[in-house]
Design a protein around this motif. Structure first.
Motif, PDB file in Angstrom:
ATOM      1  N   SER A  25      35.663  43.964  30.469  1.00  0.00           N
ATOM      2  CA  SER A  25      35.333  44.153  31.887  1.00  0.00           C
ATOM      3  C   SER A  25      36.434  44.907  32.607  1.00  0.00           C
ATOM      4  CB  SER A  25      35.182  42.791  32.578  1.00  0.00           C
ATOM      5  OG  SER A  25      34.244  41.988  31.936  1.00  0.00           O
ATOM      6  N   VAL A  27      38.339  44.669  35.930  1.00  0.00           N
ATOM      7  CA  VAL A  27      38.552  43.594  36.894  1.00  0.00           C
ATOM      8  C   VAL A  27      39.735  43.881  37.813  1.00  0.00           C
ATOM      9  CG1 VAL A  27      37.552  41.830  35.391  1.00  0.00           C
ATOM     10  CG2 VAL A  27      39.999  42.251  35.321  1.00  0.00           C
ATOM     11  N   GLN A  28      39.706  43.223  38.960  1.00  0.00           N
ATOM     12  CA  GLN A  28      40.824  43.285  39.897  1.00  0.00           C
ATOM     13  C   GLN A  28      41.344  41.876  40.104  1.00  0.00           C
ATOM     14  OE1 GLN A  28      40.002  44.564  43.962  1.00  0.00           O
ATOM     15  NE2 GLN A  28      42.053  45.438  44.084  1.00  0.00           N
ATOM     16  N   ILE A  54      40.090  36.606  39.246  1.00  0.00           N
ATOM     17  CA  ILE A  54      39.726  38.010  39.090  1.00  0.00           C
ATOM     18  C   ILE A  54      38.316  38.239  39.599  1.00  0.00           C
ATOM     19  CG2 ILE A  54      41.278  38.494  37.147  1.00  0.00           C
ATOM     20  CD1 ILE A  54      38.906  38.075  35.249  1.00  0.00           C
ATOM     21  N   ASP A  56      35.107  40.879  38.837  1.00  0.00           N
ATOM     22  CA  ASP A  56      34.550  41.923  37.982  1.00  0.00           C
ATOM     23  C   ASP A  56      34.080  43.051  38.898  1.00  0.00           C
ATOM     24  OD1 ASP A  56      32.476  43.485  36.590  1.00  0.00           O
ATOM     25  OD2 ASP A  56      32.736  42.008  34.981  1.00  0.00           O
ATOM     26  N   SER A  62      33.258  36.728  40.830  1.00  0.00           N
ATOM     27  CA  SER A  62      34.629  36.238  40.878  1.00  0.00           C
ATOM     28  C   SER A  62      34.763  35.034  39.953  1.00  0.00           C
ATOM     29  CB  SER A  62      34.976  35.842  42.317  1.00  0.00           C
ATOM     30  OG  SER A  62      36.297  35.383  42.385  1.00  0.00           O
TER      31      SER A  62
END
Length: 80
Positions: A25, A27-28, A54, A56, A62
């Motif tokens: 993925s 992600v942040q 995180i 996606d 989340s």
């Protein structure tokens, strides 16, 4: 008790705002929880030392993870 250096190595460069690809993925990172008791509560694991929230970037979902940073993880956007 886990050595703080080991925990930092396991978290790797993940800090709020960092965007990375984990092999599955994009992600942040939203938050990094380093209080072991809070991480254990969040992840529902007795041995958790940290939890990383995180999101996606494709699905918007989340979640929290306790995954260790590996050589296959790639930072795509760092924060200053």
């Amino acid at each position: 008790m886990t050595d703080p250096t080991t925990t930092a190595e396991q978290i790797g460069p993940r800090e709020p705002g960092v965007v990375y690809y984990d092999g599955a993925s994009l992600v942040q990172v939203r938050a990094v929880v380093t209080d072991p008791s809070e991480a254990r509560r969040i992840l529902r694991r007795r041995s958790a030392q940290y939890a990383i929230e995180i999101i996606d970037l494709h699905t918007g979902d989340s979640r929290f993870t306790g995954a260790v940073w590996t050589g296959s993880d790639r930072v795509l956007k760092a924060v200053a």
